[in-house]
Design a protein around this motif. Structure first.
Motif, PDB file in Angstrom:
ATOM      1  N   ILE A 167      -5.368  -7.261  -0.871  1.00 59.98           N
ATOM      2  CA  ILE A 167      -6.477  -7.138   0.077  1.00 59.98           C
ATOM      3  C   ILE A 167      -7.370  -6.020  -0.450  1.00 59.98           C
ATOM      4  O   ILE A 167      -6.900  -4.897  -0.622  1.00 59.98           O
ATOM      5  CB  ILE A 167      -5.949  -6.778   1.487  1.00 59.98           C
ATOM      6  CG1 ILE A 167      -5.003  -7.873   2.003  1.00 59.98           C
ATOM      7  CG2 ILE A 167      -7.103  -6.563   2.452  1.00 59.98           C
ATOM      8  CD1 ILE A 167      -4.272  -7.490   3.281  1.00 59.98           C
ATOM      9  N   ILE A 179      -3.436  -9.570   8.356  1.00 64.98           N
ATOM     10  CA  ILE A 179      -4.678 -10.043   7.720  1.00 64.98           C
ATOM     11  C   ILE A 179      -4.367 -11.255   6.832  1.00 64.98           C
ATOM     12  O   ILE A 179      -5.075 -12.265   6.877  1.00 64.98           O
ATOM     13  CB  ILE A 179      -5.315  -8.898   6.899  1.00 64.98           C
ATOM     14  CG1 ILE A 179      -5.803  -7.786   7.840  1.00 64.98           C
ATOM     15  CG2 ILE A 179      -6.458  -9.424   6.020  1.00 64.98           C
ATOM     16  CD1 ILE A 179      -6.172  -6.486   7.130  1.00 64.98           C
ATOM     17  N   THR A 200      -7.097   1.673   8.935  1.00 68.08           N
ATOM     18  CA  THR A 200      -7.592   0.343   8.568  1.00 68.08           C
ATOM     19  C   THR A 200      -9.119   0.337   8.515  1.00 68.08           C
ATOM     20  O   THR A 200      -9.716  -0.297   7.637  1.00 68.08           O
ATOM     21  CB  THR A 200      -7.101  -0.715   9.572  1.00 68.08           C
ATOM     22  OG1 THR A 200      -5.681  -0.604   9.731  1.00 68.08           O
ATOM     23  CG2 THR A 200      -7.423  -2.120   9.086  1.00 68.08           C
ATOM     24  N   ALA A 243     -11.257  -0.802   5.348  1.00 69.68           N
ATOM     25  CA  ALA A 243     -12.198  -1.921   5.458  1.00 69.68           C
ATOM     26  C   ALA A 243     -13.646  -1.484   5.275  1.00 69.68           C
ATOM     27  O   ALA A 243     -14.564  -2.273   5.474  1.00 69.68           O
ATOM     28  CB  ALA A 243     -12.019  -2.615   6.813  1.00 69.68           C
ATOM     29  N   TYR A 295     -11.291  -6.810   8.906  1.00 67.07           N
ATOM     30  CA  TYR A 295     -11.349  -7.457   7.595  1.00 67.07           C
ATOM     31  C   TYR A 295     -12.102  -8.775   7.649  1.00 67.07           C
ATOM     32  O   TYR A 295     -12.674  -9.198   6.657  1.00 67.07           O
ATOM     33  CB  TYR A 295      -9.954  -7.594   6.987  1.00 67.07           C
ATOM     34  CG  TYR A 295      -9.699  -6.461   6.021  1.00 67.07           C
ATOM     35  CD1 TYR A 295     -10.127  -6.527   4.703  1.00 67.07           C
ATOM     36  CD2 TYR A 295      -9.091  -5.299   6.453  1.00 67.07           C
ATOM     37  CE1 TYR A 295      -9.949  -5.472   3.837  1.00 67.07           C
ATOM     38  CE2 TYR A 295      -8.903  -4.228   5.592  1.00 67.07           C
ATOM     39  CZ  TYR A 295      -9.339  -4.322   4.283  1.00 67.07           C
ATOM     40  OH  TYR A 295      -9.173  -3.276   3.423  1.00 67.07           O
TER      41      TYR A 295
END
Lengths: 255, 255
Positions: free
Chosen positions: A228, A245, B128, B132, B248
């Motif tokens: 990712i 995800i 996160t 991202a 994401y």
């Protein structure tokens, strides 16, 4: 209804031992705390030899109707000894482990955990696999015990919605590869950006240990290893988030 | 180098109080435990008035070179009193809070937390957001304290990579709406499937309390409310996982 009033009661002492992994494995039983988890087990028709309650009103809950023989009244002070939570909800059940065997032919989407050690991560990932419509989850050796109270709390009952197996991933991958596309995950930039992943309705997705990721040995057995992209400055993602995800990528966007 | 050898030392007693939120807010300071977090703070040039170490070898770490004046030698037995972890890594720093003000004009992607209470969830979501490539995070009232040891452990230093603000979400949304597309999240099926979400480079994404979700009041201030389809039998996703899937989605798939 039976009642236990002494902390020295032999059945109670026996059940208390199920807080340790060693005794869970030996007795093939585990503890479920709280109304939500016990209700999920009842709906799944799991064998519950004993259900301890501290309040007679609980005995009349409709989902307990087939389990009246298992009910035992237990004062709150003793019920607390059967859980790790500080404020238990007045109900703790002893559940029988049910062994799930690998399917004769693997199909659908499977999540494989390679030595994921944090109980919260293991529980959350099984719950996400359930939500994402995965066929099942395989816990490789060295993963947190699926029957530990912390895993069970994070699971929120998902263990009764899809098969959860224990197994040796290296051994299983050979058979799986006959019908599933095998994906590893790897922070290494030589891996494939998730956006370039081929589409697959039948697949195995391997996620790995919090510190070390998926073992090199397993990464060599895969069809593709995915990563990712990290756009900001974080070094990595939490493994439970990364698994979410990836699973939803396959479930929603990859079709 | 200074050295403290008594548990009754007044500076040590003062620093120990920072384990409680009340004193953190009063002193505008917080504690960082472990090499990784202290190194991240040093790299971000955060003011660290005191750095307690239990091993002189630590003093020679290159990232501590600008902080030699802050170092204090402290025996392991006393260092443990400054952390919540059972096996501290030999280093605990006192860090000064730095107030981050809202930008004059909002741009980029922002994550907004409405009363997210679990410290692990708050820390993981900020981490996160960092990964991202989000512009920043706003913690609404009632969210877990970003300076608590549990949040800091889950953050892994991401608080030094992107702005993290505290604010009243209801008040901020008015200004944000001038330049950002506002997305709420809602399990209600009247919301928009994530796959139908419009594309946006400048947006605010609101995620909510573990049990109750985003407040009704906030959901009425949004441009769109999104949901992640549940394909299996799970009732819901963990909020940290859901936030990861959504962030994401905007970062990778929505362009």
């Amino acid at each position: 209804m039976k009642e236990i009033t002494s902390s020295q009661n032999s059945l109670l002492k026996e059940c208390r031992k199920l807080l340790s992994r060693k005794y869970r494995l030996k007795n093939k039983q585990y503890l479920l705390e709280g109304k939500h988890l016990v209700a999920e087990a009842c709906q799944a028709e799991i064998t519950l030899p004993y259900i301890f309650i501290d309040d007679l009103q609980l005995a009349s809950l409709p989902w307990l109707k087939n389990y009246q023989q298992s009910l035992i009244l237990l004062p709150r002070g003793l019920l607390i000894g059967l859980t790790e939570v500080e404020s238990p909800q007045g109900i703790v059940a002893v559940a029988a482990m049910e062994e799930t065997l690998p399917p004769a032919r693997w199909s659908g989407r499977w999540l494989l955990l390679d030595r994921v050690q944090d109980p919260g991560n293991v529980g959350t990932m099984i719950r996400t696999a359930d939500a994402a419509g995965f066929a099942g989850v395989v816990l490789g050796k060295g993963s947190a015990d699926r029957y530990s109270p912390k895993v069970l709390r994070a699971l929120q009952g998902s263990q009764y919605h899809l098969p959860v197996l224990n197994g040796d991933l290296t051994e299983l991958l050979g058979k799986m590869a006959e019908t599933l596309l095998i994906f590893g995950t790897n922070l290494d930039k030589q891996a494939l950006d998730i956006r370039q992943a081929p589409r697959a309705a039948d697949l195995a997705l391997i996620v790995g240990n919090e510190g070390q990721g998926v073992s090199k040995e397993l990464l060599e057995q895969t069809d593709h290893n995915l990563y990712i992209p990290i756009i900001g400055k974080a070094e990595s993602l939490n493994v439970g988030v990364a698994a979410g995800i990836l699973m939803y990528y396959f479930a929603l966007f990859d079709s």
